[in-house]
Design a protein around this motif. Structure first.
Motif, PDB file in Angstrom:
ATOM      1  N   ASP A 398      50.476  36.588  39.491  1.00  0.00           N
ATOM      2  CA  ASP A 398      50.962  37.399  40.231  1.00  0.00           C
ATOM      3  C   ASP A 398      50.700  37.324  41.887  1.00  0.00           C
ATOM      4  N   PHE A 400      50.396  39.207  44.174  1.00  0.00           N
ATOM      5  CA  PHE A 400      50.043  40.503  44.636  1.00  0.00           C
ATOM      6  C   PHE A 400      48.714  40.632  43.941  1.00  0.00           C
ATOM      7  N   GLU A 401      48.374  40.221  43.008  1.00  0.00           N
ATOM      8  CA  GLU A 401      46.874  40.476  42.341  1.00  0.00           C
ATOM      9  C   GLU A 401      45.878  39.773  43.357  1.00  0.00           C
ATOM     10  N   THR A 404      44.488  36.342  41.823  1.00  0.00           N
ATOM     11  CA  THR A 404      45.240  35.166  41.831  1.00  0.00           C
ATOM     12  C   THR A 404      45.224  34.471  43.130  1.00  0.00           C
ATOM     13  N   HIS A 405      45.215  32.942  43.067  1.00  0.00           N
ATOM     14  CA  HIS A 405      45.112  32.070  43.878  1.00  0.00           C
ATOM     15  C   HIS A 405      46.394  31.474  44.376  1.00  0.00           C
TER      16      HIS A 405
ATOM     17  N   ARG B 343      38.102  36.494  43.201  1.00  0.00           N
ATOM     18  CA  ARG B 343      39.033  35.488  43.732  1.00  0.00           C
ATOM     19  C   ARG B 343      38.239  33.976  43.969  1.00  0.00           C
ATOM     20  N   LEU B 388      39.702  45.178  38.743  1.00  0.00           N
ATOM     21  CA  LEU B 388      39.904  44.381  40.223  1.00  0.00           C
ATOM     22  C   LEU B 388      41.323  44.061  40.182  1.00  0.00           C
ATOM     23  N   SER B 389      42.131  45.030  39.621  1.00  0.00           N
ATOM     24  CA  SER B 389      43.797  44.973  39.880  1.00  0.00           C
ATOM     25  C   SER B 389      44.336  45.702  41.295  1.00  0.00           C
ATOM     26  N   THR B 390      45.047  45.069  41.764  1.00  0.00           N
ATOM     27  CA  THR B 390      45.565  45.609  43.095  1.00  0.00           C
ATOM     28  C   THR B 390      46.291  46.915  42.615  1.00  0.00           C
TER      29      THR B 390
END
Lengths: 421, 442
Positions: A398, A400-401, A404-405, B343, B388-390
């Motif tokens: 996703d 927007f997470e 994520t890369h 990340r 850690l989630s948006t």
């Protein structure tokens, strides 16, 4: 589309045709055939495609669809990822003019000497080698609307560039996008002797702007006089404002306080100009009026700092959602940062907006197709459609997470990076 | 008759006071079914967290913790509970340090200038922060004494101070090198001069300390009190930690060199270029408090900022915290900064530790806060999902078992989300009245 970009593409094709492609290897990639596969492809021109594919030739999108039913050229380079989106479009930035070092020698976004300077062109100051361009691109951003910054009554012009190319002329997609204006506290005169310079108040600022538009309208009329001897000498400043009056270029009005947003709407009505609201921290107080005026809003970065007692003290994470619900066209932006961090990343701003009321597709649209529409480049970028520029972002989850890369970035069919970021 | 009624009334009232106090002190709450992230221990998929009074009484899987009969049971199924976040570097509250009179002002205390009404404190709670190290700025070599605060509902700054056994406020000393503290005279103009000025001050402080030691309590022989040197002696005696602003690799090494010479305890803050000198930092055994930014640049020192710093320091074995530097980053998005470090390669466990226990250790408060452990203060945050989630929201925050933030409360929500009035000063609340309230979970 600038002639410069088109010329480069033609050059590549011609080179391939005469078989000197190897010698041009690094430049030729724009012409190479590329296949981008995604577990989900968000085209932003219809429903998302599961197990989708984008086929790229000559820098353009040649096919988009389910992998099972889309003809895929053999022996093409392939990229793949969990999520594929159009290259991201940042609807307002100053990257390329406001350099990352933040020292006087790399700050070209604002000339404080005069209050109204719409004749300043962005292309004359854009530095395509700026380090922040690579930084933004690494997160999937492929197009930015950049140029003169907020902070003067009329600071200059803006433009739209691709985050590729070694010269401004090669990077430019739209040499002039808008004329940048600011209303509110930050439009006050600054620098040496500022206390004796105008504008010193909000009312004075609006009066100056109105006077200049009146002058530009008169100038435009007289430039059309049959008797050449009565025509005024060419004046770049008034010519630029004339473009705004003629509705060729929108006036991008940065305004955060409701007072200043209302002033912008008043100017739009009085001079019948196209206004695009920028930042607009308190826009949620005037959603009905903005909607009625038909004015789009490039909403401040979701993470815009509130400060204390400043113009953005009432900023909200939910403004993009509030305006979207009101039916106002919106886009998101990285904005202008005067200190640390030197730029924001529009991907992150959209992610937080998605966590505060925008749906996934609304948030993605705000940094792709909706942004492209507001800055006037939707014919070229913002969605994955046949014939459009092959600007593509690839993610391993996703987008927007936070964790994520971005694992691949393509601009005009050229693979710019595959290193996960 | 009236007098008799009064007397009865007073008697009842007085009788109730100890009863109420006892109940507040002993009140027991069980959060049942939440995913617990204790930090430093494995996560518990479905756990029970028991708090009694202001401290943690039990932590474990649901089937391993028995719930006392007097406990208020709160169903926390589907939610996540972790320790209250610890910010090792904040500027919330508009506090100030030294003025323009000179580059070294260790006598100045930020606690004398903090505005407890600042809306920033409410935003900190909305971000899940329960302990802060509030620092003066980096425009001096030594800009003043920092203060460690626990975000209780407070009426004055004194209500939220961490104190030592003798009742003295706890805090460190803020120091800086690099470009921020290079200014026109009387400030230093170069890095070499900066280090020389600091060394001269510490040499003076050593002499001052020796005079005190040699006086052996004889008032006649004691030197006149000097508040500047007194604060530096606190540093030399390791009663105060130096919280040192430094970005560039060479500035980091300079701090390590000074620390080696004078033997003080230090935490390196910001450390934009720590990824270049991680082995040297590891060898010195010094912890780093890292800032996580959305881009490099903004000033020359941060030109080589990288998101990989946390990962590189972890790999090198350097204790690593993350801080907000609020207003540089927004306290409400503190969890996000750890997510960005993940990340870029930091492990999830170390990143969550960087928001909590690692910071607590750097402030010397780890015996009280920083993890969900029996006996520690019941400072915790309740999250809607993975930290850690948006999309995760801080739903509630507790300090010493008392609820200090509730996203369902419209006023609290304003600070969490922003909007009209969200940055105005707020009337401070009394620290010690009212019941310990535990609300229903979503």
């Amino acid at each position: 589309m600038s002639s410069g970009r088109r010329d480069i593409h033609l050059e590549h094709l011609a080179a391939a045709a005469v078989g000197v492609c190897l010698a041009w290897a690094s430049l030729c990639r724009g012409a190479e055939t590329l296949v981008v596969r995604g577990d989900v492809v968000h085209t932003m021109a219809g429903p998302a495609i599961t197990a989708g594919v984008v086929v790229v030739e000559g820098g353009k999108i040649r096919a988009v669809g389910p992998a099972a039913t889309t003809p895929i050229p053999p022996n093409a380079r392939e990229l793949r990822g969990a999520i594929v989106t159009p290259g991201l479009v940042d609807a307002h930035s100053v990257v390329g003019l406001s350099g990352y070092l933040n020292q006087p020698q790399d700050q070209d976004q604002l000339d404080p000497v005069e209050a109204i300077q719409p004749e300043l062109r962005a292309i004359d100051a854009y530095n395509p080698q700026e380090r922040l361009i690579e930084w933004l691109r690494g997160f999937g951003v492929t197009t930015i609307h950049t140029g003169h910054a907020p902070g003067a009554l009329v600071s200059g012009q803006t433009m739209v560039v691709k985050l590729a190319g070694t010269t401004a002329d090669a990077a430019v997609l739209r040499p002039v996008a808008m004329v940048a204006a600011t209303l509110g506290d930050s439009a006050r005169a600054t620098g040496d002797g500022a206390e004796k310079k105008s504008p010193g108040t909000r009312s004075k600022a609006v009066a100056m702007l109105r006077a200049e538009f009146v002058k530009a309208r008169e100038y435009a009329r007289k430039r059309q006089l049959a008797d050449e001897s009565k025509r005024p000498d060419p004046d770049l400043r008034l010519e630029a404002l004339g473009k705004v009056l003629a509705r060729d270029w929108p006036l991008l009005v940065t305004a955060d306080r409701a007072t200043d947003i209302a002033s912008a709407l008043r100017l739009a009505a009085e001079f019948e100009i196209r206004v695009v609201l920028d930042s607009a921290a308190e826009a949620y107080l005037l959603a009905d009026q903005i909607k009625a005026a038909g004015v789009p809003v490039i909403v401040h970065p979701t993470m815009r700092r509130a400060g204390g007692g400043g113009e953005t003290e009432n900023v909200s994470f939910e403004t993009a959602a509030t305006l979207q619900k009101a039916g106002i066209p919106i886009a998101l932006q990285s904005g202008y940062e005067s200190y640390v961090p030197k730029t924001r990343v529009v991907l992150f701003e959209a992610g937080l907006a998605a966590a505060h009321g925008l749906s996934f597709s609304q948030a993605l649209a705000a940094i792709t197709i909706d942004a492209a529409k507001i800055i006037g480049v939707a014919d070229h970028v913002g969605s994955l459609e046949v014939g459009k520029d092959a600007d593509i972002a690839i993610f391993d989850g996703d987008p927007f997470e936070y964790t994520t890369h971005c694992t691949g970035v393509v601009i005009d069919g050229q693979v710019m990076s595959t290193e996960p970021r | 008759m009236v007098q008799t009624l009064w007397a009865i009334g007073l008697a009842v009232a007085f009788a109730c006071v100890p009863a109420l106090a006892a109940r507040a002190a002993d009140s027991c709450t069980a959060f049942v079914g939440a995913r617990l992230i204790p930090v430093g221990q494995p996560e518990i998929a479905a756990g029970t967290l028991l708090i009694r009074g202001g401290t943690i009484a039990a932590v474990g899987p649901v089937d391993a913790v028995s719930i006392p009969a007097d406990a208020t049971r709160v169903d926390a199924g589907g939610l996540v509970i972790m320790p209250g976040l610890v910010d090792t570097h904040s500027h919330v509250g508009g506090g100030q340090g030294g003025d323009a009179s000179g580059p070294v002002q260790p006598d100045v205390r930020i606690l004398d200038s903090i505005n407890i009404h600042d809306a920033g404190f409410r935003k900190c709670l909305a971000g899940g922060l329960t302990t802060l190290n509030i620092m003066p700025g980096s425009g001096h070599l030594a800009s003043g004494q920092t203060v460690y605060v626990k975000l209780r509902k407070a009426h004055t700054i004194d209500d939220i101070l961490y104190r030592d056994a003798g009742g003295r406020p706890l805090g460190g000393l803020k120091m800086a090198n690099g470009t921020n503290s290079q200014l026109d005279p009387p400030f230093p103009g170069t890095r070499g001069k900066s280090a020389a000025v600091v060394r001269q001050k510490f040499v003076k402080a050593l002499a001052y300390r020796d005079k005190i030691v040699n006086a052996a309590g004889d008032a006649e022989k004691l030197p006149d009190r000097d508040l500047e040197l007194e604060a530096l002696v606190d540093v030399l005696e390791k009663r105060k930690i130096v919280h040192h602003h430094c970005h560039r690799a060479d500035d980091i090494i300079t701090v390590l060199r000074l620390r080696e010479e004078f033997g003080f305890d230090a935490v390196l803050h910001h450390v934009s270029e720590a990824w270049k000198v991680a082995p040297e930092i590891a060898k010195a055994g010094v912890g780093c408090s890292v800032i996580v930014l959305d881009s490099p640049g903004g000033k020359i020192e941060a030109a080589d900022f990288s998101l990989v710093t946390g990962a590189v320091l972890e790999e090198a074995g350097v204790p690593c915290a993350i801080h907000t530097d609020d207003p540089v980053t927004d306290s409400r998005l503190f969890l996000r900064t750890a997510a960005l470090a993940v990340r870029a390669g930091m492990t999830r466990g170390k990143a969550l530790e960087a928001l909590t226990l690692a910071g607590a250790k750097m402030l010397g408060l780890h015996d009280r806060i920083g993890s969900l452990e029996v006996g520690k203060d019941a400072d915790l945050v309740v999250l809607s999902g993975d930290p850690l989630s948006t999309h995760t929201k801080v739903l509630q925050a507790y300090v010493e078992g008392r609820k200090v933030f509730d996203r369902d409360d419209p006023e609290d929500r304003l600070f969490a989300v922003g909007g009209f009035g969200a940055s105005r000063d707020q009337r401070a609340e009394s620290c010690c009245n009212g019941p310990t309230t535990v609300g229903a979970m979503r």
